[in-house]
Write a protein that holds these residues in place. Sequence first.
Motif, PDB file in Angstrom:
ATOM      1  N   LYS A   1     -14.027 -10.724 -22.474  1.00  0.00           N
ATOM      2  CA  LYS A   1     -14.978 -11.598 -21.775  1.00  0.00           C
ATOM      3  C   LYS A   1     -15.073 -11.223 -20.303  1.00  0.00           C
ATOM      4  CE  LYS A   1     -15.924 -14.459 -25.129  1.00  0.00           C
ATOM      5  NZ  LYS A   1     -17.217 -14.609 -25.707  1.00  0.00           N
ATOM      6  N   GLY A   2     -13.955 -10.901 -19.692  1.00  0.00           N
ATOM      7  CA  GLY A   2     -13.922 -10.525 -18.285  1.00  0.00           C
ATOM      8  C   GLY A   2     -12.503 -10.217 -17.876  1.00  0.00           C
ATOM      9  N   ALA A   3     -12.354  -9.459 -16.823  1.00  0.00           N
ATOM     10  CA  ALA A   3     -11.031  -9.093 -16.349  1.00  0.00           C
ATOM     11  C   ALA A   3     -11.078  -8.842 -14.848  1.00  0.00           C
ATOM     12  CB  ALA A   3     -10.533  -7.843 -17.066  1.00  0.00           C
ATOM     13  N   LEU A   4      -9.956  -9.021 -14.224  1.00  0.00           N
ATOM     14  CA  LEU A   4      -9.806  -8.700 -12.819  1.00  0.00           C
ATOM     15  C   LEU A   4      -9.150  -7.326 -12.750  1.00  0.00           C
ATOM     16  CD1 LEU A   4     -10.066  -9.665  -9.891  1.00  0.00           C
ATOM     17  CD2 LEU A   4      -7.763 -10.584 -10.097  1.00  0.00           C
ATOM     18  N   PHE A   5      -9.900  -6.329 -12.291  1.00  0.00           N
ATOM     19  CA  PHE A   5      -9.377  -4.969 -12.197  1.00  0.00           C
ATOM     20  C   PHE A   5      -8.624  -4.819 -10.891  1.00  0.00           C
ATOM     21  CE2 PHE A   5      -9.742  -0.600 -10.698  1.00  0.00           C
ATOM     22  CZ  PHE A   5      -9.143   0.066 -11.744  1.00  0.00           C
ATOM     23  N   VAL A   6      -7.362  -4.408 -10.992  1.00  0.00           N
ATOM     24  CA  VAL A   6      -6.524  -4.148  -9.830  1.00  0.00           C
ATOM     25  C   VAL A   6      -6.163  -2.667  -9.869  1.00  0.00           C
ATOM     26  CG1 VAL A   6      -4.410  -4.749  -8.624  1.00  0.00           C
ATOM     27  CG2 VAL A   6      -5.590  -6.493  -9.977  1.00  0.00           C
ATOM     28  N   ASN A   7      -6.627  -1.911  -8.901  1.00  0.00           N
ATOM     29  CA  ASN A   7      -6.395  -0.483  -8.854  1.00  0.00           C
ATOM     30  C   ASN A   7      -4.965  -0.200  -8.388  1.00  0.00           C
ATOM     31  OD1 ASN A   7      -6.314   2.283  -8.135  1.00  0.00           O
ATOM     32  ND2 ASN A   7      -8.499   2.287  -7.738  1.00  0.00           N
ATOM     33  N   GLY A   8      -4.200   0.487  -9.222  1.00  0.00           N
ATOM     34  CA  GLY A   8      -2.814   0.810  -8.894  1.00  0.00           C
ATOM     35  C   GLY A   8      -2.686   1.666  -7.644  1.00  0.00           C
ATOM     36  N   LYS A   9      -3.658   2.538  -7.401  1.00  0.00           N
ATOM     37  CA  LYS A   9      -3.632   3.378  -6.191  1.00  0.00           C
ATOM     38  C   LYS A   9      -3.752   2.515  -4.938  1.00  0.00           C
ATOM     39  CE  LYS A   9      -5.577   7.440  -8.440  1.00  0.00           C
ATOM     40  NZ  LYS A   9      -6.713   8.360  -8.521  1.00  0.00           N
ATOM     41  N   ASP A  10      -4.592   1.505  -4.994  1.00  0.00           N
ATOM     42  CA  ASP A  10      -4.748   0.609  -3.843  1.00  0.00           C
ATOM     43  C   ASP A  10      -3.480  -0.196  -3.601  1.00  0.00           C
ATOM     44  OD1 ASP A  10      -7.354   1.467  -3.445  1.00  0.00           O
ATOM     45  OD2 ASP A  10      -8.245  -0.226  -4.514  1.00  0.00           O
ATOM     46  N   VAL A  11      -2.836  -0.647  -4.662  1.00  0.00           N
ATOM     47  CA  VAL A  11      -1.593  -1.405  -4.539  1.00  0.00           C
ATOM     48  C   VAL A  11      -0.509  -0.524  -3.924  1.00  0.00           C
ATOM     49  CG1 VAL A  11       0.236  -2.589  -5.822  1.00  0.00           C
ATOM     50  CG2 VAL A  11      -2.155  -2.963  -6.436  1.00  0.00           C
ATOM     51  N   GLY A  12      -0.386   0.704  -4.420  1.00  0.00           N
ATOM     52  CA  GLY A  12       0.606   1.628  -3.878  1.00  0.00           C
ATOM     53  C   GLY A  12       0.348   1.975  -2.429  1.00  0.00           C
ATOM     54  N   ALA A  13      -0.913   2.211  -2.090  1.00  0.00           N
ATOM     55  CA  ALA A  13      -1.261   2.535  -0.700  1.00  0.00           C
ATOM     56  C   ALA A  13      -0.926   1.383   0.233  1.00  0.00           C
ATOM     57  CB  ALA A  13      -2.747   2.890  -0.600  1.00  0.00           C
ATOM     58  N   LEU A  14      -1.180   0.173  -0.200  1.00  0.00           N
ATOM     59  CA  LEU A  14      -0.860  -1.004   0.605  1.00  0.00           C
ATOM     60  C   LEU A  14       0.648  -1.119   0.804  1.00  0.00           C
ATOM     61  CD1 LEU A  14      -1.740  -3.590   2.053  1.00  0.00           C
ATOM     62  CD2 LEU A  14      -1.709  -4.743  -0.172  1.00  0.00           C
ATOM     63  N   ALA A  15       1.412  -0.870  -0.242  1.00  0.00           N
ATOM     64  CA  ALA A  15       2.873  -0.941  -0.147  1.00  0.00           C
ATOM     65  C   ALA A  15       3.409   0.118   0.815  1.00  0.00           C
ATOM     66  CB  ALA A  15       3.498  -0.765  -1.525  1.00  0.00           C
ATOM     67  N   VAL A  16       2.898   1.336   0.691  1.00  0.00           N
ATOM     68  CA  VAL A  16       3.346   2.417   1.572  1.00  0.00           C
ATOM     69  C   VAL A  16       2.992   2.108   3.022  1.00  0.00           C
ATOM     70  CG1 VAL A  16       2.980   4.841   2.176  1.00  0.00           C
ATOM     71  CG2 VAL A  16       3.350   4.189  -0.207  1.00  0.00           C
ATOM     72  N   GLN A  17       1.778   1.644   3.263  1.00  0.00           N
ATOM     73  CA  GLN A  17       1.363   1.326   4.635  1.00  0.00           C
ATOM     74  C   GLN A  17       2.209   0.211   5.223  1.00  0.00           C
ATOM     75  OE1 GLN A  17      -1.155   3.020   6.511  1.00  0.00           O
ATOM     76  NE2 GLN A  17       0.038   1.948   8.058  1.00  0.00           N
ATOM     77  N   THR A  18       2.500  -0.800   4.419  1.00  0.00           N
ATOM     78  CA  THR A  18       3.315  -1.920   4.886  1.00  0.00           C
ATOM     79  C   THR A  18       4.721  -1.448   5.266  1.00  0.00           C
ATOM     80  OG1 THR A  18       2.065  -3.452   3.508  1.00  0.00           O
ATOM     81  CG2 THR A  18       4.224  -4.187   4.250  1.00  0.00           C
ATOM     82  N   LEU A  19       5.321  -0.618   4.416  1.00  0.00           N
ATOM     83  CA  LEU A  19       6.654  -0.102   4.709  1.00  0.00           C
ATOM     84  C   LEU A  19       6.641   0.834   5.918  1.00  0.00           C
ATOM     85  CD1 LEU A  19       7.996   0.531   1.110  1.00  0.00           C
ATOM     86  CD2 LEU A  19       8.762  -1.211   2.731  1.00  0.00           C
ATOM     87  N   TYR A  20       5.628   1.668   6.014  1.00  0.00           N
ATOM     88  CA  TYR A  20       5.493   2.565   7.162  1.00  0.00           C
ATOM     89  C   TYR A  20       5.410   1.759   8.463  1.00  0.00           C
ATOM     90  CZ  TYR A  20       3.562   5.976  10.399  1.00  0.00           C
ATOM     91  OH  TYR A  20       3.344   6.776  11.489  1.00  0.00           O
ATOM     92  N   ASP A  21       4.557   0.733   8.460  1.00  0.00           N
ATOM     93  CA  ASP A  21       4.414  -0.103   9.651  1.00  0.00           C
ATOM     94  C   ASP A  21       5.733  -0.765  10.025  1.00  0.00           C
ATOM     95  OD1 ASP A  21       1.735   0.542   9.930  1.00  0.00           O
ATOM     96  OD2 ASP A  21       1.024  -1.299   8.944  1.00  0.00           O
TER      97      ASP A  21
END
Length: 54
Positions: free
Chosen positions: A2-22
């Motif tokens: 019926k519908g789904a919320l697509f969460v891109n794994g690359k975006d999640v990983g990039a956010l995690a890396v950026q957060t840790l880098y900062d």
Amino acid sequence: MKGALFVNGKDVGALAVQTLYDRLKNSKDMPAEAFAPTTMVDATTFKTSGVSCN
């Protein structure tokens, strides 16, 4: 489907890396919450929405 919320794994990983880098490089506090971009898709829109599961 019926519908789904697509969460891109690359975006999640990039956010995690950026957060840790900062945190490590700039001593910036870790956020209490962080949100990666998401896209709502359904059976009629998933092909044209540009989402990819690879």
